[in-house]
Enzyme design. Structure first.
Site, PDB file in Angstrom:
ATOM      1  N   GLY A  84       0.887  -1.158  -0.090  1.00  0.00           N
ATOM      2  CA  GLY A  84      -0.087  -0.029  -0.125  1.00  0.00           C
ATOM      3  C   GLY A  84       0.834   1.264  -0.097  1.00  0.00           C
ATOM      4  O   GLY A  84       1.998   1.193  -0.070  1.00  0.00           O
ATOM      5  N   GLY A 134       2.195   4.792   1.770  1.00  0.00           N
ATOM      6  CA  GLY A 134       3.101   5.423   3.030  1.00  0.00           C
ATOM      7  C   GLY A 134       4.216   4.900   3.197  1.00  0.00           C
ATOM      8  O   GLY A 134       4.967   4.150   2.661  1.00  0.00           O
ATOM      9  N   GLU A 174      -1.409  -2.985  -6.792  1.00  0.00           N
ATOM     10  CA  GLU A 174      -2.152  -1.645  -7.066  1.00  0.00           C
ATOM     11  C   GLU A 174      -1.368  -0.306  -7.366  1.00  0.00           C
ATOM     12  O   GLU A 174      -1.488   0.269  -8.611  1.00  0.00           O
ATOM     13  CB  GLU A 174      -3.204  -1.309  -5.964  1.00  0.00           C
ATOM     14  CG  GLU A 174      -4.115   0.066  -6.245  1.00  0.00           C
ATOM     15  CD  GLU A 174      -5.067   0.375  -5.122  1.00  0.00           C
ATOM     16  OE1 GLU A 174      -5.993  -0.517  -4.851  1.00  0.00           O
ATOM     17  OE2 GLU A 174      -4.771   1.252  -4.436  1.00  0.00           O
ATOM     18  N   LEU A 186      -6.570   2.601  10.123  1.00  0.00           N
ATOM     19  CA  LEU A 186      -6.672   3.797  11.149  1.00  0.00           C
ATOM     20  C   LEU A 186      -7.248   3.028  12.511  1.00  0.00           C
ATOM     21  O   LEU A 186      -6.940   3.538  13.385  1.00  0.00           O
ATOM     22  CB  LEU A 186      -7.644   4.762  10.875  1.00  0.00           C
ATOM     23  CG  LEU A 186      -7.094   5.412   9.399  1.00  0.00           C
ATOM     24  CD1 LEU A 186      -8.154   6.634   8.975  1.00  0.00           C
ATOM     25  CD2 LEU A 186      -6.039   6.246   9.617  1.00  0.00           C
TER      26      LEU A 186
END
Length: 432
Positions: free
Chosen positions: A224, A226, A247, A322
């Site tokens: 992902g 970050g 992705e 989160l």
């Protein structure tokens, strides 16, 4: 007529290219580094001059070019964003508005993988604008860093206008667009937006090391966005025969290709090639992508299809969240009572990796937020469920890891409390 004659017949200024756009129209723009700054500026000028109003703008993941043009605060109202993934641009706009529900920015919940179908079947696009790489001698552009929903939107819109930028990498895969499909062309030689990885906190470094230990040779990676995924990749340079089906393609993943850790030879699909649907990074990364036959770009409905992901063995999916509740459900998009980002493709890769033979879906987070004052492991989520508890597989914080598959709710709660920061464990246990 040659391909270059066709090209020149469609070539014009940005103002000419968007002329005829009417109030109330539905338009979409290429996302992230494919935002076309000259075309967005021309449309913003039309709104600024009062030539258009009530323009519906559909998109994922905006960046600075959109923030300086169509997403200027003074244009909201004349331009009505239909945003499917909030970035820092929208969060800044929403800062004084309180919540997305009270703002001119309308958040549209949709899985990233379903966005091509959205544009094909549910949104009648009047105009699609995007940046493409230069045309080759056979009349073909490529969508460059942004395949995602662009291939569907480009071919569904009533009018397609492309901004040709020599800095946009020419990519291999299902990313071709022929000049005969294009209604208007503008040229703009400007640097692509660059994204640099943020620094890694001590807690993230611990989480990254834990995840890296779970990734074996011949694994197929999805990472992902970050700091955490980048930190994981930095610890994988001694692995062998890794593959990539992701992705988002990043410089961190590219570094694994460059050092030889990634060969893609153990994959079932697209053997020998790294598969992605969009890319963000720095200039050196864009140069690496350019004309590189080992890279394969495909639309997001293909890349993010769990059935397609699961065809590969040993898929390891790494995504952040989160909040995690004591049953294992994850909220990865809602923060402090407001929409913070979007669901993106997290659930697609959670399901694809879990269905892969010997696959691992990893959801990771630091145990606390807001400088340690708030636990990310909570009795109940504050927002929507991005990944349902039925799907969550492996959870990692700086306090360890747990495989939730096959565990009862009571067992899950006990295990997840053990991953919480010690100062919150008693509170969580007493709340059961």
């Amino acid at each position: 007529m040659t391909h270059f004659d066709e090209y020149n017949s469609r070539l014009g200024t940005p103002d000419e290219a968007v002329r005829g756009l009417k109030s109330g129209a539905h338009i979409a723009m290429g996302m992230a580094t494919a935002e076309p700054p000259a075309l967005l500026g021309a449309i913003a000028d039309m709104a600024d001059n009062g030539d258009i109003d009530d323009l519906k703008l559909w998109y994922f993941h905006s960046m600075d070019h959109a923030g300086k043009t169509l997403l200027r605060p003074d244009l909201l109202g004349r331009i009505r964003p239909r945003c499917m993934f909030l970035s820092s641009i929208e969060r800044k706009l929403l800062g004084a508005q309180g919540s997305v529900e009270k703002s001119p920015i309308e958040f549209v919940p949709v899985a990233f993988s379903d966005s091509p179908r959205l544009f094909k079947e549910q949104v009648s696009l009047d105009l699609f604008v995007t940046t493409v790489s230069p045309m080759d001698k056979h009349g073909w552009f490529t969508f460059g860093t942004s395949n995602d929903y662009s291939t569907a939107a480009a071919r569904s819109a009533k009018k397609l206008v492309v901004e040709v930028n020599p800095n946009m990498p020419r990519v291999f895969g299902a990313s071709l667009l022929h000049v005969s499909e294009v209604d208007a062309i503008v040229e703009n030689d400007t640097p692509l937006a660059e994204v640099h990885a943020p620094g890694t906190s001590p807690e993230e470094a611990i989480v990254a090391a834990t995840i890296a230990d779970m990734i074996d040779d011949r694994s197929c990676l999805q990472m992902g966005i970050g700091a955490l995924p980048g930190a994981v990749c930095a610890l994988l340079q001694d692995r062998r025969e890794l593959g990539i089906h992701t992705e988002l393609m990043t410089p961190a993943l590219a570094s694994l290709i460059q050092c030889g850790a990634v060969t893609n030879q153990a994959k079932t699909t697209y053997r020998g090639r790294s598969v992605f649907t969009f890319a963000m990074g720095d200039r050196a990364f864009y140069e690496f992508l350019d004309d590189n036959p080992a890279m394969h770009s495909a639309p997001v409905n293909i890349v993010n299809d769990p059935r397609h992901i699961a065809k590969n063995k040993n898929v390891v999916s790494v995504n952040a969240t989160l909040q995690i509740d004591l049953g294992g459900a994850c909220n990865s998009e809602h923060l402090m009572g407001r929409q913070y980002s979007g669901s993106g493709g997290q659930l697609d890769f959670v399901r694809g990796a879990t269905a892969s033979k010997d696959g691992k879906s990893i959801i990771a987070c630091q145990s606390t937020a807001r400088n340690g004052t708030v636990s990310r492991i909570v009795p109940r989520l504050d927002g929507p469920v991005t990944t349902p508890r039925n799907d969550t597989h492996i959870v990692v914080t700086e306090y360890g890891t747990v495989d939730l598959k096959g565990k009862s709710l009571n067992q899950r709660a006990d295990a997840l409390i053990g991953l919480a920061h010690p100062r919150f464990r008693d509170e969580l246990a007493n709340g059961l």
